[in-house]
Design an enzyme around this catalytic site. Structure first.
Site, mmCIF file in Angstrom:
data_model
loop_
_atom_site.group_PDB
_atom_site.id
_atom_site.type_symbol
_atom_site.label_atom_id
_atom_site.label_comp_id
_atom_site.label_asym_id
_atom_site.label_seq_id
_atom_site.Cartn_x
_atom_site.Cartn_y
_atom_site.Cartn_z
ATOM 1 N N GLU A 65 54.046 48.656 40.380
ATOM 2 C CA GLU A 65 53.103 47.578 40.671
ATOM 3 C C GLU A 65 53.871 46.269 40.876
ATOM 4 O O GLU A 65 54.935 46.070 40.301
ATOM 5 C CB GLU A 65 52.106 47.411 39.516
ATOM 6 N N GLU A 116 44.959 48.123 46.208
ATOM 7 C CA GLU A 116 43.829 48.506 45.354
ATOM 8 C C GLU A 116 42.768 47.402 45.338
ATOM 9 O O GLU A 116 43.095 46.212 45.154
ATOM 10 C CB GLU A 116 44.328 48.763 43.917
HETATM 11 O O1 KIV Z 1 47.607 55.046 37.926
HETATM 12 C C1 KIV Z 1 46.944 55.207 38.944
HETATM 13 O O2 KIV Z 1 46.252 56.194 39.152
HETATM 14 C C2 KIV Z 1 46.991 54.140 39.924
HETATM 15 C C3 KIV Z 1 45.719 53.921 40.663
HETATM 16 C C4 KIV Z 1 44.694 53.303 39.789
HETATM 17 C C5 KIV Z 1 45.919 53.110 41.853
HETATM 18 O O3 KIV Z 1 47.943 53.430 40.020
#
Ligand code: KIV
Length: 317
Positions: free
Chosen positions: A124, A191
């Protein structure tokens, strides 16, 4: 999609992903954190699997994604790999696995590759994480970015909120996306963004832009397995679609017509939840490929005046 397996001939690779973007063929992507559901995803011919840190919540029962550890993610990823030996699997770097240093980022990314057999990792964050992401890419590891609503740092922008709805938020996301592309990501997940701003980013970036709750103008869709199957009770984002109701009749007709195959007691018995899951996940794949999912129903709306304002961005083309 028929109940018969639609196995991919080859595992997805980054050249194929680029070609799919160029040809306008949407990428199908789903989370899986265990052997049985990763197995089903592979039987369906899913383009990619994400072992998401969401597994900390939906699989392990934590209230947020914060507590899940690298060791726990490795257990989940190994199980998914055993279920889907021939599918492109991305391991999601949990909070704490990459932020402290470039060395941490590379070492933990390597754990997903070497211990769990993943093909790639996901992190992220945009510009603030670009040096860690570049270090992973420079180590020769495929890395995907994740922008928009980033759950690990959601509290820094006031909680779980739709992103990209203002000019400032669009500009920041755009600049982050460009920085990640320059850092060497092979793709970016957006997202929780309305379709139009997400689509602008997809249009202008060279790497594939995947979406979860980011509308239908991106290059592919990600869904959470437990949303598709209705397996997680505490929370479901409204852009998430549970497919069980749509395939329930097909499943019941299938069971009625099923012959009793018991002979030695060790035959494959296709008479339970895995068949239902296969039907539901198959329907998701079908709807992504024919572009009927997410449609307007499962996309965030944006008001005309908000969109008009975003379109004044210097980045909008
Ligand atoms: O952990 C996950 O599944 C993700 C999604 C929420 C995008 O990163």
């Amino acid at each position: 999609m028929s109940i018969k397996s639609a196995l991919r001939k080859n595992k997805t690779n980054i050249l194929e992903l680029k070609k799919m973007k160029k040809d306008g063929v949407p990428v199908t992507w789903i989370t899986a954190y265990d052997y049985p559901l990763a197995y089903v995803a592979e039987q369906i011919g899913m383009d990619m699997i994400l072992v998401g840190d969401s597994g900390g919540m939906v699989q392990l029962g934590y209230q947020t994604t914060h507590p899940v550890t690298m060791d726990e993610m490795i257990v989940l990823a190994k199980a998914a790999r055993r279920g889907a030996p021939n599918t492109f699997i991305i391991g999601d770097m949990p909070q704490g696995a990459y932020e402290p240093s470039e060395r941490d980022a590379v070492m933990n990314a390597l754990r997903f590759i070497k211990e769990a057999g993943c093909d790639a990792v996901k992190c992220e964050g945009g510009r603030r994480m670009a040096s860690k992401i570049k270090a992973i890419a420079d180590a020769g590891i495929l890395v995907m970015g994740h922008l928009g609503l980033t759950p690990q740092s959601a509290s820094s922008f006031g909680g779980y909120r739709v992103q990209g709805k203002t000019k400032q938020s669009f500009d920041e996301t755009f600049e982050d996306a460009v920085a990640l592309q320059e850092a060497g990501v092979f793709g970016i997940l957006l997202e929780a963004m309305p379709s139009e701003p997400a689509g602008q980013i997809a249009k202008q970036l060279e790497v594939p832009i995947l979406g979860i709750g980011a509308g239908d103008q991106v290059d592919g869709q990600l869904v959470i397995m437990h949303d598709v199957l209705g397996l997680y009770q505490p929370f479901r984002p409204w852009f998430a679609k549970c497919y069980i109701a749509e395939v329930a009749k097909q499943f019941s007709d299938y069971l009625i017509n099923l012959e009793d195959h018991r002979k030695t007691g060790r035959e494959e018995r296709k008479d339970g939840l895995l068949v239902l899951a296969q039907m539901a996940i198959g329907k998701y794949v079908e709807e992504v490929k024919d572009k009927s999912f997410p449609g307007e129903t499962y996309s965030y709306p944006i008001k005309a005046d908000e969109l008009k304002h975003i379109k004044e961005s210097k980045y909008w083309k």
